[in-house]
Design an enzyme around this catalytic site. Sequence first.
Site, mmCIF file in Angstrom:
data_model
loop_
_atom_site.group_PDB
_atom_site.id
_atom_site.type_symbol
_atom_site.label_atom_id
_atom_site.label_comp_id
_atom_site.label_asym_id
_atom_site.label_seq_id
_atom_site.Cartn_x
_atom_site.Cartn_y
_atom_site.Cartn_z
ATOM 1 N N HIS A 174 0.862 -1.178 0.000
ATOM 2 C CA HIS A 174 0.000 0.000 0.000
ATOM 3 C C HIS A 174 0.900 1.230 0.000
ATOM 4 C CE1 HIS A 174 -3.262 -2.680 1.988
ATOM 5 N NE2 HIS A 174 -3.352 -2.701 0.668
ATOM 6 N N GLU A 177 1.622 3.943 2.814
ATOM 7 C CA GLU A 177 2.127 3.487 4.112
ATOM 8 C C GLU A 177 3.659 3.573 4.131
ATOM 9 O OE1 GLU A 177 0.184 -0.328 4.513
ATOM 10 O OE2 GLU A 177 -1.782 0.608 4.245
ATOM 11 N N HIS A 267 3.279 -3.117 6.816
ATOM 12 C CA HIS A 267 2.221 -2.159 6.488
ATOM 13 C C HIS A 267 2.120 -1.061 7.539
ATOM 14 C CE1 HIS A 267 -0.048 -4.215 3.166
ATOM 15 N NE2 HIS A 267 0.649 -5.242 3.616
ATOM 16 N N GLU A 343 1.805 -4.341 11.271
ATOM 17 C CA GLU A 343 1.206 -3.016 11.107
ATOM 18 C C GLU A 343 1.826 -2.010 12.062
ATOM 19 O OE1 GLU A 343 -1.042 -2.231 8.874
ATOM 20 O OE2 GLU A 343 -2.059 -4.092 8.291
#
Length: 383
Positions: A174, A177, A267, A343
Amino acid sequence: MTVAKSSFDISANFDSGNIQVVDISNPLNPVLAIRPDTRSNHFQWFHFKASGLHVHQEHWFRLVNASQSSYNKAWTGYQAVASYDHVNWFRIPTQFEGDSLRFCLEAEQTHAWFAYFEPYSRGRHDWLIDQALTKAGTELLATGKSVEGRDIQLLRKGSGAEGRRKVWIIAQQHPGEHMAEWFMEGVIERLERHDDQVLNELLAKADLYLVPNMNPDGAFHGHLRTNAMGQDLNRAWQTASQEVSPEVLFVQQQMEKYGVDLFLDIHGDEEIPHVFTAGCEGNPGFTPRLEKLEEDFRSHLKRITKDFQTKHGYTRDEPGQANMNLACNSVGQRFDCLSQTLEMPFKDHDDNPNALTGWSGKRSKQLGKDVLTAIAEIVDGLR
């Protein structure tokens, strides 16, 4: 009488830039909007330069479409970042007003940059690849191409000899990010150390396969989620194609060639202000062996750094209910390996009471270094 034209200006025509000008007739209260991804309705990432600021005066920037963004709940408790030199970034007062996001800078210089998070530029990416090859002892194992022809480098640290564990870390599927490539810089920076006993013990048993940026087109164009074809790469692992998602197809082909014993997909999460991992416990092939490895990895990382925790995160998938389009689930199932999504937050993050600032590129880098220690703790059990 001639009225001088205001020198105030907003621009985003640069690497990872994203903004639309709505009304800047009042330099102290410019009205802006975030541009959606190409061929996609996703938007959240912004990055722009303001020139002609009034020194010692407050400028309040308003993003009028924030409530329509992909993760509009994420704005609560969020603080934007700013920089006077495009290198050193700091948090600034920010308010979400239900429809618009407003942030303020009392200008110390006549120009400044603003962004959703500390950007990782393509120029710095090129520097990082050079560092990896010249100082960290990695080799450029293969190079894929994005939709628009940008390089996707696969680096390997290790010999590739038979019997060695194969540890894969990929980042920035992504593109908005950016903390993910800061994390990769931390990994590569630690690989430059030759007197690191823990690292050397890991490298004696494992090869590291690193993809620092999976989505260079999206990152360059200032996208949040998608590549140049509007494809969310982390939803393409069952349908990857040369036409729409060559980035994923390239990595899948290399994985088939070399194998995978551990997979980490790096991420950032817009809403949750914590560092956490999501596993593949919902996979049909998830076994007690993988569950134990997952628990051990998390336990070691939690011990190593106060930034990692296991209380906050995503709801665990029920057995057999995993979304197999995700990289974590697809790779974990295909190779019967420990596979996790890691994350990091966009928001200020307060799990670590010793932190003086919110989540940043610097802290992302440190987490990358710490993760290598956690991997070293479990490397013997990877298969």
